[in-house]
Scaffold this motif. Structure first.
Motif, short mmCIF file in Angstrom:
data_model
loop_
_atom_site.label_atom_id
_atom_site.label_comp_id
_atom_site.label_asym_id
_atom_site.label_seq_id
_atom_site.Cartn_x
_atom_site.Cartn_y
_atom_site.Cartn_z
N TRP A 328 46.49 23.12 36.18
CA TRP A 328 47.09 24.39 35.33
C TRP A 328 46.15 25.80 35.88
N PHE A 329 44.98 25.49 36.09
CA PHE A 329 43.97 26.79 36.39
C PHE A 329 44.63 27.57 37.42
N VAL A 330 44.04 26.39 38.77
CA VAL A 330 44.53 26.84 40.04
C VAL A 330 46.34 27.36 39.73
N LEU A 331 47.36 26.57 39.03
CA LEU A 331 48.34 27.63 38.68
C LEU A 331 48.32 28.63 38.32
N LEU A 332 47.83 29.14 37.54
CA LEU A 332 47.81 30.55 36.90
C LEU A 332 47.55 31.33 37.77
N VAL A 333 46.44 30.91 38.75
CA VAL A 333 45.74 32.04 39.44
C VAL A 333 47.11 31.81 40.83
N CYS A 334 47.76 30.94 40.92
CA CYS A 334 48.83 30.87 42.46
C CYS A 334 49.82 32.06 41.72
N THR A 335 50.36 31.38 40.41
CA THR A 335 51.33 32.54 40.20
C THR A 335 51.05 33.62 39.98
N GLN A 336 50.01 34.75 40.04
CA GLN A 336 49.04 35.88 40.34
C GLN A 336 49.60 36.29 41.51
N ILE A 337 49.15 35.65 42.60
CA ILE A 337 49.65 35.59 43.98
C ILE A 337 51.01 35.78 44.52
N VAL A 338 51.83 34.53 44.11
CA VAL A 338 53.44 34.47 44.19
C VAL A 338 53.62 35.67 43.53
N LEU A 339 53.41 36.61 42.50
CA LEU A 339 54.32 37.40 41.53
C LEU A 339 53.89 38.55 42.89
N THR A 340 52.61 38.82 43.50
CA THR A 340 52.66 39.92 44.18
C THR A 340 53.10 39.82 45.07
N MET A 341 53.27 38.50 46.25
CA MET A 341 54.03 38.84 47.14
C MET A 341 55.59 39.04 47.14
N PHE A 342 55.99 38.03 45.56
CA PHE A 342 57.12 38.71 45.57
C PHE A 342 57.71 40.38 45.62
N LEU A 343 56.78 40.83 44.76
CA LEU A 343 56.67 42.18 44.39
C LEU A 343 56.96 43.02 46.34
N LEU A 344 55.65 42.30 47.03
CA LEU A 344 56.07 43.13 48.24
C LEU A 344 57.24 43.44 48.70
N ILE A 345 57.44 41.99 48.92
CA ILE A 345 59.02 41.77 49.18
C ILE A 345 60.19 42.38 49.24
N LEU A 346 60.19 42.83 47.75
CA LEU A 346 61.11 43.64 47.13
C LEU A 346 61.12 45.15 47.25
#
Length: 352
Positions: A328-346
């Motif tokens: 769960w802790f790792v996934l919370l960090v990964c969520t921030q990475i995914v959101l950053t990647m998503f915003l860059l793609i947008l």
């Protein structure tokens, strides 16, 4: 009314897209008591659907039937939705596990639920006024533009007031000399200070390290930030499905040594999780319109989102508390990475 009409259209668009990927098996229909001949293929059969072509046995020819089909097809008003929603909110892990195990006819599929909730979320955003500002001036992205314009306007107003005060004073008044000094300083700031500050701000820009991105992406954000924010918002729901393939690799890495979990299992987990987050944002946006609502919405997000993720992670994969907690802790960090990647793609999509 324009925003409200757009919001209704967005909900219907999401419902239709969700319906396009949602199978009709498991929905409630009236059982045919006597054998009927299928109007489509001519097969004689008993039951709700033709065993050969799948067409419904009982057909309606009325305006009420059309209205029913719209409500049923767009909003998924059937037993599958009412089976899925409570479990998605309160028992997400069990819902994920049962769907993966093969209980498909009882529940709305993850992708259909995701499409509908995401489009509904952006529609509610429009209804409550949570939209991107489109009136940002050129230079806003690097600190110039509107900020410098407001300062310049204030200085000019001070100069005008001082000149008027000076004109009303007698020639021998010592105050005239003070006003002249103030005017001299204000004119110097207006002519050189603001220009130099804007010039300096314009030279200190964001740098991605890629000349291609700096030239094509950041320059467009500087020139027309309002348009770019609008594109970011409009592309947000159109390409929201990208969050699924971006998230799956991180989950796969956390379960790489547990062969019983496949990529499909992770995709179901991610899609149902994103569907719940869309519902959570809908609730938060509605709460934000009432007194004391923003604080409640922030508390709901702070507690509800992480807690739901933990419960889904633990019970979907059958983990003990320690295994679920560190993932769960790792996934919370990964969520921030995914959101950053998503915003860059947008951002890139908006630029081109």
């Amino acid at each position: 009314m324009g925003d409200f009409g757009d919001s209704i259209g967005t909900v219907i668009e999401g419902g239709l897209l969700g319906r396009a990927v949602e199978p009709t098996a498991g929905e409630v229909a009236a059982h045919a008591a006597t054998p009927v001949d299928c109007p489509n293929c001519g097969t004689s059969h008993r039951g709700n659907f033709c065993p050969e072509c799948g067409q419904k046995a009982h057909l309606h020819r009325s305006l009420a039937a059309i209205a029913h089909d719209i409500m049923h097809g767009v909003l998924h008003l059937d037993g599958k939705l009412w089976n899925t929603l409570p479990m998605l909110v309160f028992k997400p892990g069990e819902l994920t596990r049962r769907f993966v195990a093969g209980e498909r006819a009882k529940f709305v599929s993850p992708m259909a639920m995701f499409l509908f909730t995401v489009f509904a979320m952006f529609a509610v955003f429009q209804m409550v006024g949570l939209t991107a500002p489109t009136d940002l001036a050129e230079g806003f992205a690097d600190g110039a533009g509107q900020g410098a314009g407001v300062v310049q306007t204030n200085i000019r107003e001070q100069i005008t007031a001082l000149e008027k005060e000076k004109a009303d004073l007698p020639r021998e008044s010592p105050r005239r000399e003070e006003i002249d000094n103030e005017l001299k300083g204000l004119n110097t700031v207006l002519e050189k200070g603001i220009g130099a500050a804007s010039e300096n701000k314009g030279s200190v820009t964001f740098n991605t390290g890629s000349s291609w991105l700096d030239e094509h992406l950041l320059e467009k954000w500087k020139k027309n930030p309002g348009l770019m924010l609008y594109k970011l918002q409009s592309n947000g729901y159109k390409f929201s499905w990208l969050l699924i393939p971006l998230s799956i690799p991180f989950l796969w890495l956390m379960f790489a040594w547990r062969r019983q979990f496949k990529a499909y299992d992770h995709a179901v987990f991610v899609t149902y999780s994103l569907s719940f987050m869309s519902l959570l944002f809908i609730a938060m946006s509605i709460l934000s319109t009432i007194p004391q609502g923003p604080g409640i919405a922030a508390l709901l997000f702070t507690i509800g989102g992480p807690l739901h993720l933990y419960k889904q992670l633990r019970y979907a994969y059958g983990l003990n508390r320690f295994s679920a907690l560190w993932r769960w802790f790792v996934l919370l960090v990964c969520t921030q990475i995914v959101l950053t990647m998503f915003l860059l793609i947008l951002g890139v999509l908006g630029a081109f």
